[in-house]
Design a protein around this motif. Structure first.
Motif, PDB file in Angstrom:
ATOM      1  N   VAL A 179      -5.200   4.773  -1.012  1.00  0.00           N
ATOM      2  CA  VAL A 179      -4.519   3.907  -1.976  1.00  0.00           C
ATOM      3  C   VAL A 179      -5.502   3.283  -2.958  1.00  0.00           C
ATOM      4  O   VAL A 179      -5.297   3.294  -4.173  1.00  0.00           O
ATOM      5  CB  VAL A 179      -3.740   2.792  -1.242  1.00  0.00           C
ATOM      6  CG1 VAL A 179      -3.101   1.840  -2.249  1.00  0.00           C
ATOM      7  CG2 VAL A 179      -2.680   3.391  -0.335  1.00  0.00           C
ATOM      8  N   MET A 200      -4.145  -2.221 -10.080  1.00  0.00           N
ATOM      9  CA  MET A 200      -2.839  -1.565  -9.961  1.00  0.00           C
ATOM     10  C   MET A 200      -2.019  -1.726 -11.236  1.00  0.00           C
ATOM     11  O   MET A 200      -1.408  -0.778 -11.731  1.00  0.00           O
ATOM     12  CB  MET A 200      -2.055  -2.152  -8.785  1.00  0.00           C
ATOM     13  CG  MET A 200      -2.506  -1.678  -7.420  1.00  0.00           C
ATOM     14  SD  MET A 200      -1.740  -2.647  -6.093  1.00  0.00           S
ATOM     15  CE  MET A 200      -0.002  -2.568  -6.570  1.00  0.00           C
ATOM     16  N   THR A 233       2.443   1.832  -3.392  1.00  0.00           N
ATOM     17  CA  THR A 233       1.441   2.238  -4.378  1.00  0.00           C
ATOM     18  C   THR A 233       1.053   3.697  -4.171  1.00  0.00           C
ATOM     19  O   THR A 233       0.920   4.470  -5.128  1.00  0.00           O
ATOM     20  CB  THR A 233       0.199   1.343  -4.280  1.00  0.00           C
ATOM     21  OG1 THR A 233       0.580  -0.018  -4.487  1.00  0.00           O
ATOM     22  CG2 THR A 233      -0.833   1.733  -5.326  1.00  0.00           C
ATOM     23  N   GLY A 261       5.743   0.311  -8.681  1.00  0.00           N
ATOM     24  CA  GLY A 261       5.923   1.750  -8.667  1.00  0.00           C
ATOM     25  C   GLY A 261       7.358   2.206  -8.674  1.00  0.00           C
ATOM     26  O   GLY A 261       7.640   3.389  -8.861  1.00  0.00           O
ATOM     27  N   THR A 275       1.655   6.747  -6.919  1.00  0.00           N
ATOM     28  CA  THR A 275       0.561   7.453  -7.587  1.00  0.00           C
ATOM     29  C   THR A 275       0.408   8.888  -7.093  1.00  0.00           C
ATOM     30  O   THR A 275       0.170   9.799  -7.889  1.00  0.00           O
ATOM     31  CB  THR A 275      -0.748   6.681  -7.395  1.00  0.00           C
ATOM     32  OG1 THR A 275      -0.934   6.403  -5.993  1.00  0.00           O
ATOM     33  CG2 THR A 275      -0.707   5.358  -8.134  1.00  0.00           C
ATOM     34  N   SER A 322       0.806  -1.215   0.000  1.00  0.00           N
ATOM     35  CA  SER A 322       0.000   0.000   0.000  1.00  0.00           C
ATOM     36  C   SER A 322       0.841   1.267   0.000  1.00  0.00           C
ATOM     37  O   SER A 322       0.562   2.213  -0.741  1.00  0.00           O
ATOM     38  CB  SER A 322      -0.945   0.002   1.204  1.00  0.00           C
ATOM     39  OG  SER A 322      -1.851  -1.071   1.137  1.00  0.00           O
TER      40      SER A 322
END
Length: 672
Positions: A586, A504, A146, A231, A150, A143
């Motif tokens: 998230v 995702m 991510t 990521g 983002t 989490s």
């Protein structure tokens, strides 16, 4: 380098600086304030625990290993740990300071490097060990990563830029030492550490030799093989700039070794080959092809002792035996850490293809007591896909069709299945009637999609299709990306517990192919409107949209960007990017879009709506959409409708609890 064509140098420099620009803004450099916390001796090596400031008021602790006896300045190496689904173990992997219960398959390899004659620094990467959010029971929880990936995009930067910056500060810490030769700095890592070695090499020309172990493959290969990208190397427009091979070209003429297993599904072999051979073209143009090497070994995701010795030999060659002269690193501009004028806003482009001309196909029919339901398949993307791989390292400013082709493969299928529902008592009436597009909730484990609004599955409280059909609507229930039948089965088999990877992975792939998941979803709604307005039984002037939860935000933005929608109802799911970042949200892949915070926010975006009937149902508690963001959106809409003298067309209802606790009755929404 004097014999190299100036045009080659110029074009490679353009690639390098375009990558720096796409990485986005980096934190401001501050005083390092390097401190020694403690020093111990272990396995014939001095281990120092040090502390330094990476950015203002943000400190990190690292281990530095050095030989007991040093009679001259030694080369320095940044050792970057893996991820391995274990966020409790970061720097502790390198010098084996974590307990046996937290160890991964490899540990203590920093000692090997020190004994080869290096000063080695091992920092925690962001989100790992001492830098994770909390002591989560699920040590592999992604989490935080991510969120970092983002949220930073929305702020005009990237997680990749943050990781690069932090590693650059580790280089600063090495160069601040008297026992390190500042002209001989290398980096090595495996898996996530390999990916970060690549990132550091991209950003910092002081690193003249690097080993990227099991950490790089092309974006295209991840898309084709449904290998979930993370990521760590997420950068918008990777394909537009030339994919990871362009990154390897940006590292030239410094030394880089790429190591990868023949059976490593995380980094598909075809993508490794593509990255290496296309990147090699830059090294050949610079007449130093021996400085880029690919070591493809038999096996999976490995970092075995024999492999490590091979990698250490590579570092010895380029940091000790034939060190690269910094005079050869001819980059025309400063490092990105100082190049603030390169941090120009980006914009992830819209998802648009040519108009579809294929006829819809009725896949199946279902009759219930209240509804006649047809599953209709419409073609939404007929982009021809060239099966060939990229071969030429094309200039970033001469884009090919490859990016568009890869974008079309993110979701694998060129079609979209709709559940079209009408009242079973319509009696075959073909007169013109209103149509409503329904967007379902996004609820783990994301098995239920468009069947919930029709009442075929899921929570009956959200089955609005019967109520709409009873009022003579044609109802089109749309399945959101990563839900129901749109889940990627390849990903599910590889990560059966990682249900959120279903959204995702495409979210990140869309970023890398130059668009966003929101843009793709809004495009799909456009295609559904095209389908509905082409039907003989639909009044094209009375097509509306209703969305629940995440679908509520999508419905609102569809109304903003699509004037053909006559009305919209948004039930929960509304918030701003600012509020989502403040609350570290998230699980909402439709919120975050690159650079949104540089030019405004969702409340600014919706203020451009052409006023029409609009109902918002807001909740005082929303897990994925903080209420303060919803209030900001409501305020912006009230101002817009007031300016247009259409206040009566905007209805804002405030509900207690959450959407799951207190959904509006379907009959009530249908009546509105």
């Amino acid at each position: 380098m004097s014999a190299i064509s100036p045009e080659i140098l110029f074009r490679l420099d353009l690639v390098r600086h375009e990558i720096w620009r796409l990485l986005g803004a980096m934190p401001k450099r501050c005083d390092l304030q390097l401190e020694l916390i403690e020093s111990t001796q272990k396995s014939g090596v001095i281990i120092e625990k040090v502390r330094y400031q990476i950015e203002a008021d943000q400190w990190v602790e690292s281990y530095v290993g050095r030989p007991i006896t040093i009679d001259r300045a030694l080369p320095g190496v940044v050792a970057l740990h893996q991820h391995g689904g274990n966020r409790f173990c970061g720097k502790g992997e390198i010098f084996d300071t974590t307990g046996p219960e937290l160890r991964r398959g490899i540990h203590g390899w920093g000692f090997e490097l020190v004994k080869r004659g290096y000063v080695v620094i091992a920092p925690d990467q962001c989100t790992m060990e001492d830098r994770r959010w909390s002591t989560l029971e699920n040590s592999g929880d992604p989490s935080q990563e991510t969120f970092e990936a983002t949220a930073r995009l929305a702020l005009g930067s990237s997680y990749m830029a943050k990781l690069a910056f932090d590693s650059m500060r580790a280089v600063d810490a090495l160069q601040a030492r008297d026992d390190v030769d500042p002209a001989r700095i290398g980096a090595i890592g495996t898996s996530g550490g390999g990916a970060q070695t690549f990132t550091l090499g991209l950003a910092d020309a002081r690193v003249t030799a690097m080993v990227i172990s099991s950490g790089i493959a092309s974006v295209g290969s991840h898309v084709r093989g449904a290998a979930a990208g993370g990521g760590m190397t997420l950068m918008p427009h990777w394909l537009e700039v030339g994919d990871k091979a362009a990154g390897i070209a940006a590292i030239a003429p410094r030394a880089a070794l790429i190591g990868s297993g023949s059976e490593d599904y995380l980094f598909p072999t075809d993508g490794v080959y593509n990255t290496y051979f296309r990147g090699k073209q830059a090294y050949e143009q610079l007449e130093c092809p021996d400085r880029l090497h690919l070591h493809l070994f038999s096996g999976t995701h490995l970092f075995t002792p024999d492999l490590r010795q091979y990698y250490y030999d590579w570092l010895d060659r380029h940091l000790k035996q034939q060190p690269i002269d910094h005079a050869e690193v001819w980059y025309m501009q400063a490092n990105p850490i100082d190049a603030t004028h390169y941090q120009a806003p980006r914009c992830a482009g819209p998802y648009r293809t040519q108009p579809m001309d294929q006829d819809p196909i009725v896949v199946r029919r279902i009759e219930t007591k209240q509804l006649d339901i047809e599953q209709v398949r419409i073609i939404v993307d007929d982009t021809p896909v060239n099966p060939n791989r990229r071969e030429v390292l094309e200039p970033y400013d001469e884009p090919s069709d490859y990016m568009r082709q890869m974008r079309s493969l993110v979701l694998e299928t060129p079609w979209l299945d709709l559940s079209i529902a009408m009242s079973s008592e319509s009696g075959g009436d073909t007169g013109k009637r209103p149509a409503t597009i329904v967007l379902h909730r996004s609820v783990p484990p994301f098995i239920i999609g468009c069947d919930e609004p029709t009442g075929l599955a899921g929570d009956k409280r959200f089955a609005i299709a019967p109520a709409l059909a009873a009022k003579d609507h044609v109802v089109a229930s749309v399945e959101l990306i990563g839900h129901g039948d749109r889940r990627n089965l390849k990903l599910l088999r590889r990560w059966p517990r990682g249900t959120d990877i279903q959204w995702m992975s495409p979210m990140m792939s869309f970023f890398e192919t130059g668009t966003t998941m929101m843009a793709r979803t809004l495009y799909e709604i456009d295609c559904v409107i095209d389908y509905l307005t082409a039907r003989n039984d639909v009044d094209k002037h009375r097509v509306s949209v209703i969305g629940y939860g995440a679908g509520g935000l999508i419905a609102l933005l569809a109304a903003v960007h699509q004037p053909r929608l006559a009305a919209a109802v948004c039930v929960g799911g509304l918030t701003t990017i600012k509020a989502a970042i403040e609350q570290k949200i998230v699980n909402n892949p439709w919120i975050y879009r690159p650079d949104m915070q540089l030019t405004g926010d969702i409340d600014d975006e919706v203020a451009a709506i052409e006023p029409r009937p609009l109902q918002l149902v807001l909740y005082e508690r929303d897990v994925t959409a903080p209420p303060q963001g919803a209030q900001a959106i409501a305020s912006a809409l009230k101002k817009r409708f007031n300016e247009a003298e259409r206040d009566d067309d905007l209805v804002v209802q405030q509900q207690p609890g959450s959407l799951d606790e207190n959904p509006p009755p379907p009959d009530q929404l249908a009546q509105w």
